[in-house]
Design an enzyme around this catalytic site. Structure first.
Site, PDB file in Angstrom:
ATOM      1  CB  CYS A   1      10.122   5.006   1.049  1.00 49.98           C
ATOM      2  SG  CYS A   1       8.476   4.603   0.544  1.00 49.98           S
TER       3      CYS A   1
ATOM      4  CB  CYS B   1      -2.935   0.907   1.679  1.00 54.12           C
ATOM      5  SG  CYS B   1      -1.955   2.404   1.578  1.00 54.12           S
TER       6      CYS B   1
ATOM      7  CD  GLU C   1       3.895   9.272   8.293  1.00 47.24           C
ATOM      8  OE1 GLU C   1       3.810   9.497   9.503  1.00 47.24           O
ATOM      9  OE2 GLU C   1       3.593   8.188   7.790  1.00 47.24           O
TER      10      GLU C   1
ATOM     11  CB  CYS D   1      -3.535   7.252  -2.008  1.00 45.87           C
ATOM     12  SG  CYS D   1      -3.498   6.300  -3.550  1.00 45.87           S
TER      13      CYS D   1
ATOM     14  CB  CYS E   1      -4.934  -0.574  -1.781  1.00 44.58           C
ATOM     15  SG  CYS E   1      -4.513  -0.058  -3.461  1.00 44.58           S
TER      16      CYS E   1
ATOM     17  CB  CYS F   1       4.431  -2.963   3.861  1.00 42.13           C
ATOM     18  SG  CYS F   1       3.302  -3.246   2.550  1.00 42.13           S
TER      19      CYS F   1
HETATM   20  S1  SF4 Z   1      -1.212   0.910  -1.735  1.00 45.81           S
HETATM   21 FE1  SF4 Z   1      -1.959   2.784  -0.734  1.00 45.81          FE
HETATM   22  S2  SF4 Z   1      -0.794   4.475  -1.539  1.00 45.81           S
HETATM   23 FE2  SF4 Z   1      -0.465   2.717  -2.928  1.00 45.81          FE
HETATM   24  S3  SF4 Z   1      -2.039   2.966  -4.548  1.00 45.81           S
HETATM   25 FE3  SF4 Z   1      -2.963   1.660  -2.932  1.00 45.81          FE
HETATM   26  S4  SF4 Z   1      -4.025   3.102  -1.551  1.00 45.81           S
HETATM   27 FE4  SF4 Z   1      -2.610   4.321  -2.800  1.00 45.81          FE
END
Ligand code: SF4
Length: 360
Positions: free
Chosen positions: A109, A123, A91, A116, A120, A342
């Site tokens: 963005c 996220c 995206e 990923c 985190c 976010c």
């Molecule tokens: S916030 Fe999301 S996309 Fe960014 S490094 Fe952490 S897990 Fe990866």
């Protein structure tokens, strides 16, 4: 077939000279067609000889990401679900803002990885896991899609003003392709984005950080999200493997141009990292680096493990920072209603750093 979007200008030059026997200037013409005039087939390249176009079409192609869906938020934020050549989906988000003269400008963005690996906890992309790195052509293909959508055909007067690597993925874990993309963005014969209009956001990857800084090709944003090592380890367990104090020491020595500052992103999670004690500790950390702070109010996604902070706590948090002379701006994540805000990017149909894309 070679996707020409995956070649930097020097690579295109040496390939066209070495493999196709064309003069070097021909590569510049093709490059301008690809990135400035946004040609999608060789026939459009009218100042390139017919023989050369024919040869190009036999050995190469021009592959843009395919637009699967476009969703527009009430605030104008526009999210694209894109399909890459192998069927993987990412995206990208366009965020509007008003310039001083009242004209509308856009920040895009960009995603740099499919999924990923950093995991985190706040996220959505992190929950997807890592699938693969994006190539330079795929990263910059997002810009072509956005410019085409915006009718942004005048490189001398672009409406797409800023690029932020804050979409899906950790850019510094795809350093090779991201650096090639930054070099190509910088070409005045191509997309012509000055480094001042590009921000690369990282959760803090030691090796890549040094290389990015030495290149001077983009501004730096660092996702902090916690003022102590313990809390950071809870919220961003993999990023926290580089201890906070060590990361800050590296940032104190990060090469900055005159007036350049590092942006710290701090996502305010209700009852987790939004207390006065966190603000005081954050002020101490931020004050040790030439930086500024973006405070981003968390938007809980469906089934999210965290809550939004209350308005009172956000204000109190900001005030503590200001009292300690730390520049802190509360940013509202845009595109909440289309899950473009976010931490919401995740490339699931129909709707995903996952994007700390409060306006840049
Ligand atoms: S916030 Fe999301 S996309 Fe960014 S490094 Fe952490 S897990 Fe990866």
């Amino acid at each position: 077939m070679i996707n020409l979007l995956d070649m930097t200008l020097p690579e295109l030059e040496s390939w066209m000279v070495g493999t196709l026997g064309e003069p070097g200037f021909r590569a510049v013409q093709v490059w301008q067609w690809l990135w400035q005039k946004m040609a999608r087939d060789f026939e459009a390249m009218t100042n390139v000889s017919r023989t050369c176009r024919q040869r190009l079409s036999e050995v190469a192609n021009i592959v843009w990401p395919e637009v699967v869906t476009v969703e527009q938020s009430r605030d104008g934020t526009t999210k694209f679900l894109l399909q890459l050549a192998d069927g993987k989906r990412v995206e990208t988000v366009l965020i509007p803002s008003e310039s001083r003269d009242g004209t509308r400008r856009w920040t895009q963005c960009l995603s740099s990885q499919v999924g990923c690996a950093m995991g985190c906890t706040f996220c959505s992309t992190g929950h997807m896991g890592f699938e693969r790195n994006m190539t330079m052509g795929e990263i910059l293909g997002q810009v072509l899609v956005a410019r085409a959508h915006l009718g942004d055909a005048r490189p001398d007067h672009p409406v797409l003003r800023n690029l932020v690597f804050m979409g899906m993925g950790e850019p510094l874990l795809n350093l090779r392709e991201v650096m090639r993309a930054l070099k190509s963005l910088n070409s005045d014969k191509g997309l012509n984005f000055s480094p001042r209009r590009i921000t690369v956001s990282t959760c803090g990857i030691e090796k890549g950080l040094r290389q990015l800084g030495e290149s001077g090709l983009a501004y730096l944003a660092v996702s902090l999200h916690a003022p102590t090592q313990g809390l950071r380890a809870r919220l961003m367990p993999k990023a926290a493997q580089w201890p906070l104090e060590e990361m800050l020491a590296a940032l104190q020595n990060y090469p900055l141009k005159t007036r350049e500052r590092i942006t710290f992103e701090y996502l305010l999670l209700g009852g987790v990292n939004d207390g006065p004690e966190h603000a005081r500790e954050l002020a101490r950390l931020a004050g040790s680096v030439k930086g500024k702070l973006n405070l981003i109010v968390y938007n809980p996604a469906d089934g999210a493990p965290y809550a939004a902070p209350t308005e009172e706590r956000v204000l109190a948090f900001e005030q503590i920072l200001w009292k300690r002379h730390i520049t802190a701006i509360v940013r509202k994540s845009k595109g909440q209603d289309i899950k473009a805000a976010c931490g919401q990017l995740k490339a699931a149909l129909p709707s995903s750093c996952g994007g700390q894309q409060a306006e840049a």
